[in-house]
Design an enzyme around this catalytic site. Structure first.
Site, PDB file in Angstrom:
ATOM      1  N   GLU B  60       0.814  -1.217   0.000  1.00 30.99           N
ATOM      2  CA  GLU B  60       0.000   0.000   0.000  1.00 30.99           C
ATOM      3  C   GLU B  60       0.848   1.268   0.000  1.00 30.99           C
ATOM      4  O   GLU B  60       0.554   2.226  -0.702  1.00 30.99           O
ATOM      5  CB  GLU B  60      -0.949   0.018   1.206  1.00 30.99           C
ATOM      6  CG  GLU B  60      -2.165  -0.881   1.076  1.00 30.99           C
ATOM      7  CD  GLU B  60      -1.852  -2.342   1.367  1.00 30.99           C
ATOM      8  OE1 GLU B  60      -0.717  -2.649   1.775  1.00 30.99           O
ATOM      9  OE2 GLU B  60      -2.746  -3.178   1.170  1.00 30.99           O
ATOM     10  N   HIS B 129      -9.879  -5.558  10.813  1.00 28.48           N
ATOM     11  CA  HIS B 129     -10.518  -5.212   9.538  1.00 28.48           C
ATOM     12  C   HIS B 129     -11.833  -4.471   9.747  1.00 28.48           C
ATOM     13  O   HIS B 129     -12.686  -4.493   8.886  1.00 28.48           O
ATOM     14  CB  HIS B 129     -10.761  -6.486   8.712  1.00 28.48           C
ATOM     15  CG  HIS B 129      -9.508  -7.051   8.128  1.00 28.48           C
ATOM     16  ND1 HIS B 129      -9.488  -8.118   7.265  1.00 28.48           N
ATOM     17  CD2 HIS B 129      -8.209  -6.677   8.279  1.00 28.48           C
ATOM     18  CE1 HIS B 129      -8.241  -8.391   6.918  1.00 28.48           C
ATOM     19  NE2 HIS B 129      -7.447  -7.520   7.530  1.00 28.48           N
TER      20      HIS B 129
END
Lengths: 433, 328
Positions: B60, B129
């Protein structure tokens, strides 16, 4: 931005209740559009937009009682919607000057609906609801909204019972206070525990019924009249046999579309003609002085939803029975619909209260100040009567005149009643006079 | 108006703008050949090819940095975070570079970058998450942060985001990709900094964004049966922020409940509550209530996850408190 103010609808009006907003901030309005419904002592009216534009702000809540001349809304350009009006008086630091001298016309206390004199200084003389007991030095708790409303409307929050947490005064408590209802004291404080001994001795149970402005105002006026005016009463029986026959014949001749003459119309006309013959009755007692009226304007008390109102028939002595009948019906209908104009009920020189339709033997009425007399009219009923030494069946109606002894004496009232009686017992006089 | 899913409206916005502007490119993990973990970019590689729909390594910080460079050079990249949770890997690029380059360059260099992906929880993805990051990213000057909830808004705000000259954090309601709604035909944008009044009411103002808006609408229906008219405001845009719509509403209703999935401390709801007391203090009849997620890492177990997020019952209780009604 232009302000829309609470208008003065008639001399007696000092404040009005904003019943309902018909437009919301942001709505486009044209000059003359109704933007809110207001209630005065007597009627419900609409206030109109003073110019075209957008309703930028509403400055009072629905249900608020507002002195005349106070701005209730502002109208401006679309991009001004929601902006504070430029001329709005800024709220002073609450600690410093809570209610010292609010801007110009807003000085009249809102809560003091019952105080009549302009000298009454405090907002809270009219029986306040039971205040929440606050210990010495305990801080008064109120929501910010409530503090702002209190400043704007000169409400002493020490007189308002708080039902929020810790006795906090919230918006709903202000609504209750302004409407004059007694709140359930400290409802939020100890709702589930048994009442203390002191509270157990509290007044009777029942549901508090909210009084309309009209009913409050009528109540104040009647209490004042009965307290201050030395009433005296004179009664007589009128033989209505001829009048009833006259009425039947006339209505038959008028046919279906001609409008019907009622007993009430006959009484109005007779009372008016008798006032012309006995002008001393057509007076008012104002400020220790007698006022002789130039015209004969006969009020008729009309029961309406939420109270009583007495529109009048101007120059009733000069009007034909047909004209009186037509006007009386129109006034009565519009009174019940709340559609009277102030000039139709503010004034009058003599009042008639007629309960004839309710099968009453007789009754006395309370004078409608500052007038000097009021005529109470009972039902027409078949009764044995003696005529020329013979017993027969007559249709009798009881009239009772209540008079102000400061203005009138017994003899002149008796003569006046004789005069009314003569007209009613000779109904052709009503037709030709 | 055509009815579309949230997912299809989002894809349509990107595809239409890629047709219009060849500077628009997509970067992300599994967005090309695989079609995207949430199928948001499904089929786009067939339409626009691998040079414009770029499958990246699992890195990322790397591909976000690359996208920032593209944006500085005049392209209009859209980066997909598979979920916003993974943006923590890229936080240095987003916060230290994307948000500050315009400032550092004295206004000479813009970063027209969109970073998008599913935000929030509700689908049993557990603590690592299940983050709602609107408060986190809303904290940094230089970033714009939006959180649309309807298919109409998601398309209009994506088009506005791509065309915006500054980096936009585009927080999608991950649990709502399959929900349907009307989407206007043709090209349109939804302006940043404008809240949406999802339902008008007069008695209490309910404020949320993202999927909590739908919950508020259900609560408003329940309140309606009790005679309480709730006004529901969908913030849509976290930064810039529409203070005026909220203040106008609170001045009308005198009370407010703010709902969010994220934790309460230092959150959007806290900011809304502060703005209300600053701008509408004299109109408040009750303290502003906040209904937020439980102050724990998000649980995996279904029952605990449900208990950890704002519920309709919690919101109703808060509404009753601001209305000074007895709780039931």
């Amino acid at each position: 931005m232009a302000e829309v103010i609470m208008p003065k609808m008639g001399d007696a009006m000092e404040e009005g209740t904003l019943l309902k907003w018909l437009k919301s901030p942001g709505d486009e309005v044209a000059e003359g559009d109704p933007i809110a419904e207001i209630e005065t002592d007597k009627v419900t009216l609409e206030i109109e937009a003073s110019e075209s534009g957008y309703l930028t702000n509403t400055l009072v809540e629905e249900g608020a009682i507002v002195p005349i001349g106070t701005a209730v809304a502002t109208i401006g350009a679309q991009d001004e919607v929601g902006q504070a009006p430029a001329a709005a008086a800024p709220v002073a630091e609450p600690d410093e000057a809570p209610a010292a001298e609010p801007a110009a016309t807003a000085a009249e206390p809102v809560a003091a609906a019952a105080t009549n004199g302009a000298s009454a200084p405090a907002a809270v003389q009219a029986a306040p609801p039971e205040p929440v007991v606050r210990a010495d030095g305990e801080r008064l708790r109120a929501s910010p909204l409530v503090k702002r409303l209190a400043t704007e409307h000169n409400i002493d929050l020490n007189q308002v019972a708080g039902t929020g947490p810790g006795g906090r005064i919230v918006k709903a408590d202000i609504a209750v206070y302004v409407s004059g209802e007694k709140p359930a004291p400290q409802a939020a404080e100890a709702p589930k525990t048994a009442p203390s001994k002191a509270e157990a001795a509290a007044p009777a149970t029942g549901t508090v019924v909210e009084m309309s402005r009209m009913k409050q105002r009528t109540g104040e006026r009647m209490a004042e009249a009965k307290r201050d005016i030395p009433h005296f009463y004179v009664s007589t029986s009128v033989d209505m046999t001829a009048a009833m026959a006259f009425r039947t014949d006339t209505n038959a001749a008028l046919g279906e579309d001609g409008g019907k003459i009622s007993v009430n119309d006959l009484v109005i006309k007779a009372a008016a003609l008798a006032l012309r013959d006995n002008p001393t009755i057509n007076r008012s007692y104002v400020n220790d002085q007698l006022l002789q009226h130039d015209s004969i304007d006969v009020n008729m008390a009309v029961a309406v939803d939420g109270g009583l109102i007495a529109p009048f028939i101007p120059n009733a002595d000069q009007k034909s029975l047909g004209a009186i009948s037509k006007l009386a019906k129109d006034l009565g209908r519009r009174a019940r619909e709340g559609g009277l104009k102030p000039e139709e009920y503010q004034g009058g020189t003599f009042t008639i209260s007629n309960l004839g339709m309710f099968d009453v033997d007789e009754f006395v009425a309370v004078i409608n100040p500052p007038q000097a007399a009021i005529l109470a009219v009972a039902s027409v009923r078949e009764t044995p009567v003696v005529r020329d030494g013979e017993i027969g069946v007559g249709q009798l109606m009881q009239l009772t005149l209540a008079a102000d002894h400061r203005a009138l004496d017994g003899a002149e009232v008796a003569v006046y009643l004789q005069s009314v009686k003569r007209y009613l017992e000779n109904p052709m006089l009503l037709a030709i006079s | 108006m055509p009815v579309m899913t949230y997912r299809d409206a989002l894809r349509a916005a990107m595809a239409e703008e890629m047709e219009r502007d060849e500077q628009v490119v997509l970067l992300g993990e599994d967005i090309g050949v695989y079609g995207g973990t949430h199928l948001v970019t499904n089929g786009l590689i067939d339409q626009f090819g691998p040079r414009r729909v770029i499958d990246t390594p699992i890195s990322e910080n790397g591909f976000t940095g690359a996208a920032i460079g593209m944006a500085m050079a005049g392209m209009r990249p859209i980066v997909e975070m598979m979920t916003w949770n993974f943006s923590f890997q890229a936080a240095d690029q987003i916060i230290q570079n994307a948000a500050k380059i315009h400032y550092f360059s004295g206004g000479q260099v813009h970063v027209p970058l969109v970073i998008r992906g599913p935000n929030g929880g509700g689908v049993q993805l557990s603590a690592q998450h299940t983050h709602s990051l609107e408060g986190f990213y809303g904290h940094f000057p230089g970033l714009k942060v939006v959180s649309p909830v309807t298919p109409e808004d998601v398309k209009g705000m994506m088009l506005a985001s791509i065309r915006d000259p500054d980096p936009v954090i585009f927080l999608e309601a991950g649990a709502l990709y399959g929900t349907k709604g009307d989407v206007p035909e043709g090209d349109y944008t939804v302006e940043f900094g404008k809240a949406r009044i999802a339902r008008e009411g007069s008695d209490v103002t309910l404020v949320a964004y993202g999927r909590q808006v739908n919950m508020l609408l259900r609560v408003a229906d329940d309140l309606d049966k009790e005679g309480v008219q709730a006004e529901v405001i969908d913030l849509r845009s976290i930064r810039p922020f529409d203070t005026e719509t909220i203040i106008t509403s609170v001045k009308k209703t005198n009370r407010a409940v703010v709902v969010q999935e994220q934790w309460r401390w230092f959150s959007v709801a806290s900011e809304v509550a502060a703005l209300i007391q600053e701008h509408a203090f004299d109109y408040l009849d009750a303290p502003v209530e906040r209904v937020s997620g439980a102050e724990v890492p998000a649980p995996y177990a279904r029952n605990l996850e449900v208990a950890g997020f704002p519920s309709e019952e919690q919101i109703l209780e808060a509404v009753r408190r601001v209305l000074y009604q007895e709780s039931r």
